[in-house]
Design a protein around this motif. Structure first.
Motif, PDB file in Angstrom:
ATOM      1  N   SER A 183      -1.826   9.272  -9.714  1.00 16.00           N
ATOM      2  CA  SER A 183      -1.948   9.609  -8.291  1.00 16.00           C
ATOM      3  C   SER A 183      -2.094   8.353  -7.445  1.00 16.00           C
ATOM      4  CB  SER A 183      -3.175  10.492  -8.035  1.00 16.00           C
ATOM      5  OG  SER A 183      -3.235  11.498  -8.985  1.00 16.00           O
ATOM      6  N   PHE A 184      -2.896   7.394  -7.936  1.00 15.86           N
ATOM      7  CA  PHE A 184      -3.067   6.148  -7.208  1.00 15.86           C
ATOM      8  C   PHE A 184      -1.721   5.464  -6.993  1.00 15.86           C
ATOM      9  CE2 PHE A 184      -3.331   1.538  -7.451  1.00 15.86           C
ATOM     10  CZ  PHE A 184      -4.081   1.281  -6.318  1.00 15.86           C
ATOM     11  N   PHE A 185      -0.924   5.421  -8.055  1.00 12.56           N
ATOM     12  CA  PHE A 185       0.343   4.706  -7.926  1.00 12.56           C
ATOM     13  C   PHE A 185       1.353   5.477  -7.101  1.00 12.56           C
ATOM     14  CE2 PHE A 185      -1.578   2.239 -11.285  1.00 12.56           C
ATOM     15  CZ  PHE A 185      -1.231   0.962 -10.895  1.00 12.56           C
ATOM     16  N   THR A 186       1.218   6.815  -7.070  1.00 12.64           N
ATOM     17  CA  THR A 186       2.056   7.583  -6.158  1.00 12.64           C
ATOM     18  C   THR A 186       1.732   7.191  -4.722  1.00 12.64           C
ATOM     19  OG1 THR A 186       2.243   9.473  -7.618  1.00 12.64           O
ATOM     20  CG2 THR A 186       2.513   9.894  -5.282  1.00 12.64           C
ATOM     21  N   ALA A 187       0.416   7.144  -4.426  1.00 14.95           N
ATOM     22  CA  ALA A 187       0.013   6.824  -3.057  1.00 14.95           C
ATOM     23  C   ALA A 187       0.499   5.445  -2.665  1.00 14.95           C
ATOM     24  CB  ALA A 187      -1.508   6.908  -2.940  1.00 14.95           C
ATOM     25  N   SER A 188       0.316   4.448  -3.545  1.00 12.84           N
ATOM     26  CA  SER A 188       0.709   3.097  -3.156  1.00 12.84           C
ATOM     27  C   SER A 188       2.228   2.990  -3.063  1.00 12.84           C
ATOM     28  CB  SER A 188       0.139   2.072  -4.138  1.00 12.84           C
ATOM     29  OG  SER A 188       0.655   2.287  -5.411  1.00 12.84           O
ATOM     30  N   SER A 189       2.952   3.770  -3.889  1.00  4.82           N
ATOM     31  CA  SER A 189       4.408   3.716  -3.805  1.00  4.82           C
ATOM     32  C   SER A 189       4.894   4.253  -2.471  1.00  4.82           C
ATOM     33  CB  SER A 189       5.047   4.523  -4.930  1.00  4.82           C
ATOM     34  OG  SER A 189       4.567   4.075  -6.167  1.00  4.82           O
ATOM     35  N   MET A 190       4.179   5.266  -1.959  1.00  6.86           N
ATOM     36  CA  MET A 190       4.582   5.794  -0.661  1.00  6.86           C
ATOM     37  C   MET A 190       4.134   4.854   0.453  1.00  6.86           C
ATOM     38  SD  MET A 190       4.003   9.819  -1.165  1.00  6.86           S
ATOM     39  CE  MET A 190       5.061  10.745  -2.276  1.00  6.86           C
TER      40      MET A 190
END
Lengths: 459, 180
Positions: free
Chosen positions: A154-161
């Motif tokens: 989830s963290f990396f999803t957020a930073s990717s967005m």
């Protein structure tokens, strides 16, 4: 091979950083540095922080193979996922190592063809730096299907967005520049407009694959292939071709043909989209990457045929570029110093530039010095003409501090490279090559740094 | 020594010379000679940058041709143009070449050529290191493509996920090459 290119990239990064920090012309304070140079500076820092990860990883892999360590061997307590982490910790910033310089090219081209300085210099610089930082927090999005804990994903999803935000700011600043300027639609600008179109599509499919459920569906399918070709070709190759049309006159002294350039652009633009857009659909239909063929009953035939046809059109556009370069080298129109009436310092010298770049070092009073001083640039004098000297200045204000001597030509870098290459290649066959190879390498470096008794050294 | 420092030795400064005289003397100081050995010794950022750009575009052609070969294979179902083994090598070579031998070096190449001009200086910092970095890049790229021609090209994808490259004996060594 990877280690070779890493060594060379790290060396270039160090050179660029020192050049930008210490060798700027007097008066070129931080806020007067061209955006292209800012982009190259950020790229250099990314190289310095990202490349060592892959060097370490490839060294560990070689050690696994040659001397029997078990870094990546789960049977002996190693971890094969470690490779993916190390690789993508480098691999994701790598994408921005390619993309950030391209944004610098876009800024240069837009300023010259919109006939005004780029809007929002400060937000553009800050978003370059923000992209540089954020690019190190994204690598796990290449690994969503490896079974990592949900929280991490989830963290990396957020930073990717999140990284779409500074990139969006850049796009809007450029659009505002074009909106307010009087755009001249020459070939370099056409390639930049193609970049907008293609890169934005690639960015949007990027936001899609940033989300774990979608990524799990399309992982290792042609959807991902389509996405990264939109980002890389749209985000880097289109600005790069534009940059070739833009700086070719400076490098060679002759213009590229504008007529062929228009053909080049439209074939590349149409060919690219015909080749890669169908891959989105093929990916959603489930066609996997990296498989050499497929069965007729899958129904993927027509779109693949279309994609291949597009690839051939794209190929023809590159043949046109090559043709344009080859014919223009001898028959192109003479360029003169500043054919586009651009504002940055490289256009102040002759085309192609003399070996010494500038007969007198310019004094910078503005972001676009050539637009500020239409008649002639103020200059700084006092450098020796019989030995190689340049000005070294302070970091922020570029206040001149020293006359610094810079090295003469030398054959030793070539000999050192041969020695290093030979020991790398031999190390494929035996680890002892590193031991014995270090002797010629040491000899070459000794020759390289042998003091010449220059007056400066004797003091 | 500062700029304002008086001429301590008998060196000539650019302050007092005419434009033509300045051009002659600076050219004599800064030019790259025309013999083979002098060309190979060049540390001019423009000479090195030009070589970098041209070399990167040669690798773009090689990477592009491998892409065209793959697209020809995929144009029809069950095509027989390339076998699975050659196809694996081709997509690995395509990715590796485009990322490591074209995209990153070509951006560095433009930086090497343009940054010193844009900031208004006479050469890049550490010019010999710059020449060294070009030669290392050239040898690395040639080495990868020679191993492909010898049919021991890497075939595990440009990111070379373990364990598959760890199983293949010599192939990924060509790609990773060399503990450092």
């Amino acid at each position: 091979m990877i280690t070779f290119t890493e060594v060379s990239a790290l060396a270039v990064a160090v050179e660029i950083i020192v050049t930008v920090f210490k060798q700027r012309a007097p008066g070129m304070t931080l806020d007067r540095i061209p955006l292209f140079v800012w982009a190259m500076l950020v790229m250099s820092f990314l190289i310095i922080f990202a490349m060592p990860a892959v060097m370490v990883a490839s060294t560990m892999l070689i050690l696994d193979r040659l001397v029997g360590t078990h870094f990546f061997n789960p049977a002996e307590g190693g971890d094969s996922l470690l490779w993916q982490h190390l690789f993508w910790f480098f691999g994701h910033p790598e994408v921005y190592i390619i993309f950030i310089p391209a944004t610098g090219m876009v800024s240069s081209i837009i300023a010259a063809f919109a006939r005004r300085p780029v809007f929002g210099q400060l937000p553009l610089i800050l978003s370059l730096i923000a992209v540089g930082f954020l690019s190190f927090g994204l690598w796990v999005h290449h690994m969503f299907t490896t079974g990592l804990p949900q929280l991490g994903a989830s963290f990396f999803t957020a930073s990717s967005m999140l990284i779409a935000v500074p990139n969006g700011i850049q796009i809007f600043c450029w659009l505002a520049t074009l909106w307010d300027g009087k755009p001249v639609f020459k070939t370099p600008l056409l390639f930049v407009l193609g970049f907008f179109f293609i890169f934005v599509i690639g960015g949007l499919s990027g936001v899609m694959v940033a989300s774990v459920p979608i990524d799990t569906q399309v992982h290792d399918t042609y959807f991902v292939v389509a996405h990264f070709h939109y980002v890389l070709i749209g985000g880097a190759v289109f600005p790069l071709i534009g940059a070739i049309y833009f700086w070719f006159p400076k490098i060679t002294g002759r213009m590229l043909s504008e007529h062929l350039g228009k053909w080049n652009f439209w074939l590349a633009f149409v060919g690219f989209n015909v080749a890669f857009f169908p891959m989105h659909i093929l990916g959603l239909q489930g066609m996997p990457r990296r498989v050499y063929t497929y069965l007729p009953e899958m129904g993927w035939g027509p779109l693949n045929l279309l994609s291949s046809a597009g690839a051939l059109i794209l190929f023809v556009s590159f043949v046109l570029l090559l043709l344009n370069v080859v014919t223009s080298l001898s028959r192109g129109r003479l360029a003169g110093d500043n054919p586009w009436d651009a504002g940055t310092l490289e256009w102040a010298t002759t085309s192609p530039p003399a070996p010494y770049n500038f007969s007198r070092i310019p004094f910078v009073t503005h972001r676009e010095p050539l637009w500020d001083n239409r008649e002639s640039l103020p200059v700084v004098t006092g450098l020796s003409v019989d030995s190689r000297e340049l000005i070294s200045g302070t970091l922020t204000e570029a206040y001149p501090e020293l006359r610094e001597s810079t090295p003469e030509p030398s054959i030793w870098p070539l000999l050192a490279a041969i020695a290093v290459a030979a020991s790398f290649v031999a190390s494929i066959f035996t680890p002892w090559a590193i031991v014995w190879g270090s002797i010629p390498v040491a000899i070459a470096f000794t020759g390289w740094f042998w003091p010449k008794g220059a007056p400066e050294d004797e003091k | 020594m500062t700029i304002s420092d008086a001429t301590a030795h008998d060196d000539v400064r650019d302050t007092s010379l005419s434009d033509a005289e300045l051009h002659t003397r600076l050219t004599r100081t800064w030019r790259t000679g025309s013999s083979w050995i002098e060309r190979l010794s060049s540390v001019d950022h423009k000479v090195v940058g030009r070589r970098y750009i041209i070399t990167a575009f040669v690798f773009l052609c090689l990477g592009g041709l491998s892409a065209v070969a793959m697209r020809l294979q995929l144009a029809r179902p069950e095509a027989k143009l390339l076998g699975p083994d050659l196809y694996n090598q081709l997509f690995t070579m395509h990715g590796t070449t485009m990322m490591f031998l074209f995209a990153v070096p070509v951006m560095e190449a433009f930086a090497v050529y343009l940054v010193p001009l844009m900031v208004g200086t006479r050469n890049i910092a550490f010019p010999r290191l710059n020449a060294f970095s070009y030669w290392v890049f050239l040898f690395g790229g040639v080495f990868l493509w020679v191993s492909f021609m010898l049919k021991i090209g890497p075939d595990a994808g440009w990111f070379a996920y373990v364990p598959s490259p760890a199983r293949n004996t010599r192939r990924e060594n060509a790609s990773m090459s060399g503990p450092r």
